[in-house]
Structure formats: C-alpha cells, structure tokens
Design a protein around this motif. Structure first.
Motif, mmCIF file in Angstrom:
data_model
loop_
_atom_site.group_PDB
_atom_site.id
_atom_site.type_symbol
_atom_site.label_atom_id
_atom_site.label_comp_id
_atom_site.label_asym_id
_atom_site.label_seq_id
_atom_site.Cartn_x
_atom_site.Cartn_y
_atom_site.Cartn_z
ATOM 1 N N GLN A 348 5.151 -6.371 12.261
ATOM 2 C CA GLN A 348 4.759 -6.895 10.957
ATOM 3 C C GLN A 348 3.390 -7.558 10.970
ATOM 4 O O GLN A 348 2.888 -7.928 9.910
ATOM 5 C CB GLN A 348 5.837 -7.871 10.460
ATOM 6 N N TRP A 349 2.810 -7.701 12.164
ATOM 7 C CA TRP A 349 1.453 -8.268 12.195
ATOM 8 C C TRP A 349 0.483 -7.514 13.091
ATOM 9 O O TRP A 349 -0.658 -7.913 13.264
ATOM 10 C CB TRP A 349 1.457 -9.756 12.561
ATOM 11 N N VAL A 350 0.920 -6.360 13.612
ATOM 12 C CA VAL A 350 0.028 -5.504 14.391
ATOM 13 C C VAL A 350 0.186 -4.079 13.875
ATOM 14 O O VAL A 350 1.303 -3.627 13.636
ATOM 15 C CB VAL A 350 0.361 -5.554 15.894
ATOM 16 N N ASP A 351 -0.920 -3.390 13.697
ATOM 17 C CA ASP A 351 -0.862 -2.005 13.241
ATOM 18 C C ASP A 351 -1.753 -1.163 14.154
ATOM 19 O O ASP A 351 -2.819 -0.712 13.770
ATOM 20 C CB ASP A 351 -1.331 -1.912 11.790
ATOM 21 N N ASN A 352 -1.291 -0.982 15.367
ATOM 22 C CA ASN A 352 -2.050 -0.230 16.352
ATOM 23 C C ASN A 352 -1.064 0.567 17.195
ATOM 24 O O ASN A 352 -0.208 -0.011 17.865
ATOM 25 C CB ASN A 352 -2.867 -1.174 17.241
ATOM 26 N N THR A 353 -1.162 1.881 17.140
ATOM 27 C CA THR A 353 -0.179 2.737 17.804
ATOM 28 C C THR A 353 -0.124 2.484 19.301
ATOM 29 O O THR A 353 0.960 2.419 19.896
ATOM 30 C CB THR A 353 -0.495 4.216 17.526
ATOM 31 N N ASP A 354 -1.277 2.316 19.940
ATOM 32 C CA ASP A 354 -1.276 2.074 21.389
ATOM 33 C C ASP A 354 -0.502 0.807 21.720
ATOM 34 O O ASP A 354 0.245 0.753 22.701
ATOM 35 C CB ASP A 354 -2.707 1.962 21.913
ATOM 36 N N HIS A 355 -0.683 -0.235 20.904
ATOM 37 C CA HIS A 355 0.010 -1.489 21.178
ATOM 38 C C HIS A 355 1.506 -1.361 20.907
ATOM 39 O O HIS A 355 2.329 -1.859 21.673
ATOM 40 C CB HIS A 355 -0.572 -2.614 20.328
ATOM 41 N N LEU A 356 1.873 -0.688 19.827
ATOM 42 C CA LEU A 356 3.278 -0.592 19.460
ATOM 43 C C LEU A 356 4.079 0.307 20.388
ATOM 44 O O LEU A 356 5.304 0.247 20.406
ATOM 45 C CB LEU A 356 3.410 -0.099 18.012
ATOM 46 N N THR A 357 3.406 1.129 21.167
ATOM 47 C CA THR A 357 4.101 1.963 22.156
ATOM 48 C C THR A 357 3.866 1.480 23.578
ATOM 49 O O THR A 357 4.273 2.122 24.538
ATOM 50 C CB THR A 357 3.652 3.430 22.031
#
Length: 365
Positions: A348-357
């Motif tokens: 809900q506060w990060v929108d970065n595919t590399d970070h979310l995976t």
C-alpha cells in the motif's frame, strides 16, 4: 520437442506437469537412493503456473517440469548438492514430451536470465530445487517458521504470500510445509481489519481528484487518477474476499475470479473508457457503492451508508471512503496496529515490481 525446430507437445498446466515429474521421475529416484528420507515435494514460489495462470505462452522461459524439494535445513545442507546431481543423472529426459533439461542463456544479451527447455543426450540441467524448509521460508516471508507478528505481516508483499500459499503440495512427510502454508493462508483478523481500513483510506485520498483535475481542464490527469482508483478497488475486493493480490501482471486475472467480478468488471471498464468527467464519475460512484456494500456484508463494522454524496461544497460526487476507514480502524484492538497511521502494508505504500517480488524483507518503522 526433440530438436529446436520441433513443434512443442500439447500444453499441460504447469502444476500438472510438476505432479507428473514428481510421481514418475523424482519420487522413484529418491525412494531408491534415499529410502526413508523426510521431505516435502511441491510446486510453489515464483512462476505463473503456481498461481494457475499459465498458458502455452508461458513455455517460452522458465516454465516446464519444475519441482521444489524441501528438507530439514541440516539435511538440505548435507544432501542437497548430491540429490541435485543424482537427479541430473537419473531423471527422464522428457515428461509428457516436455524436456526436463533447461538451456542456460547466461551469455545471451537479449535474454540473459531465462531458461528454456531443450533436448539433451547428457545429464539434465533440471529445475528441481532442493532447499531447507526453514531457509526457504525465511527468504520467502522473513520467518523460518512462518510465524509472523502484526508488523511482520505488513512487511511481506502479497505476491510473496501468494507464492508461499498457492501452487500444490504433492508430498509432505514432515508436515512442516503444510503447516507453514496453513499459517500463511490468510491475514489474521486484526491485520485484515487494519489493511482494509488502510485500503479505504487510499481511496478516500484521491476520489475527489477525478473531478478536480477535470474542472481545471486536465482530462488526462482525471483519467489517470480514475485508473489508480480502479486498481485500488480491485485490490480492495481481493482483500475483502480474504485473498492476496498478485503484482500487476496478474491483478486483473485474479480479480476476474472473484464472485463480484461479473457485476463489477463492466463498471470498472466503463470508468476507464469514459471520455467525459460526468460519465467517469458516474461509473466510479457505481463501483464505490458496489464495493461498499461488499464491505458492509462482512459484518466487521456496523453498516456504513454506501451511497455517494457531494464532496463538501465542491460539485464532485464521491463515497467519502474515509468513513469506512474510520469504522474499520475503530475495531482494531491489537496494540501494535491500533495507533499506527493508516498507511498500511508494503503493497500500500510501495509500487515497484522488483521490491514487491524481492526476498529482502524489512519491517516498516
């Protein structure tokens, strides 16, 4: 598929291919070489097939006869390399026509990381991983036992939770993997309530911007905000259903499987396709009211009026989604969450595919 130019065999869902690889290839090898070995065999982790979203297109890289073997950490350290080498020598060269050997493309500048199935006459460079269950869980969700505190839950991306809980388990002698998946299957009640409040808060922060952008002649900006709200509503519907939202590539596919999707999808498409603000506002309000009714149906709070209304004195119709955020936040009693700002979890506060995976997990301050 015996040569680079051969037609591929008929498509099988990847989870079925993994099951066949285990039952016809891996299990007989382990039974013969390591009788009595305590292990789990599954197909979990990354890959569209784990979520059940794979198609024939998926076969172009890192898809095929793949399997995860999990041992106790000490056994994995002692036996893992030998098991991988044993499987390289003894696995069948093909499973239902699909090669078990994956070509490395490390030197390919256009595609340096993808593995592609190809025939081989020698040992197979297979995709059967051998991990210690505690080590894998630590990388996946930040805990070797999958026991998470309230703030730990906020730090784990939903994509990572999906990778741990979706897929299939074909054998689990020790039961450790099955128990971990059960613990991670859905958010605990207090965390769920908190995240629902945070997701409604996200919507409340931007719902009036659709009209304000249009009012100053910024129709593109109005449409962009509307698209953000559509995405947040889709993610909210998955959360209300107590499911995890995958990262962007599969969000629509996951949403389409929800019971509400048949009714809500045309409305959301209408909001995205709208070329005038009044039409955009009308579609969004219909979507807000539909999702608000879903929220009320959970019974987590006293019913909140789900109808849209003016945004203070301005000529914009909104839900005032903050009303739902406040109602939900008031039901949270967990001390670690009760007094936190409604900024929510990493998704809900990060929108970065590399970070979310990523497997590098940090608890938010």
């Amino acid at each position: 598929m015996t040569a680079e130019t051969s037609e591929p065999p008929a498509f099988l869902p990847g989870l079925e291919l993994s099951r066949i690889l285990y039952e016809e290839g891996v299990r007989p090898v382990l039974d013969a070489a390591h009788p009595g070995l305590a292990y789990a065999a599954a197909r979990v982790g990354s890959g569209s097939e784990v979520l059940g979203f794979d198609t024939a297109r998926s076969a172009d890289h890192e898809w095929g006869p793949r399997l995860n073997l999990f041992l106790a950490d000490a056994d994995a350290a002692a036996l893992g390399p030998a098991i991988r080498e044993l499987l390289a020598e003894r696995l069948p060269k093909h499973v239902r026509g699909w090669p078990t050997h994956f070509r490395s493309d490390a030197g390919n500048e256009l595609d340096p990381v993808s593995g592609h199935m190809t025939a081989t006459d020698g040992p197979v460079d297979h995709r059967v991983s051998v991990d210690g269950i505690g080590s894998w869980l630590r990388r996946q969700v930040g805990s070797p036992t999958a026991e998470l505190g309230p703030l730990d839950w906020l730090a784990v991306p939903q994509q990572r939770l999906l990778e741990a809980t979706a897929g299939a388990v074909f054998h689990d002698g020790p039961g450790t993997l099955t128990a971990a998946r059960a613990r991670l299957a859905r958010y605990p009640d207090e965390v769920w309530r908190h995240l629902l409040a945070c997701q409604w808060q996200r919507i409340s922060q931007e719902e009036a911007f659709v009209g304000r952008c249009a009012e100053v002649g910024d129709d593109l900006g109005s449409a962009v905000v509307a698209a953000r709200l559509v995405r947040d509503l889709m993610r909210l519907c998955l959360l209300i259903d107590r499911g995890y939202a995958p990262y962007g590539k599969w969000l629509g596919t996951a949403f389409a499987r929800l019971p509400v999707a048949g009714r809500l999808t045309p409305v959301l498409r209408g909001a995205l396709a709208a070329t005038t603000y009044p039409d955009r506002e009308s579609r969004l309000c219909e979507a807000y009211e539909t999702v608000a009714a879903l929220q009320n149906a959970t019974g987590l709070t006293e019913p909140v009026d789900p109808s849209c209304r003016p945004y203070h004195s301005r000529p914009f119709r909104v839900l005032h989604a903050d009303r739902f955020a406040r109602a939900l936040a008031a039901t949270v009693t967990e001390s670690a969450l009760r007094d936190r700002p409604l900024t929510g979890s990493v998704d809900q506060w990060v929108d970065n595919t590399d970070h979310l995976t990523s497997s590098r997990l940090e608890v938010p301050e």
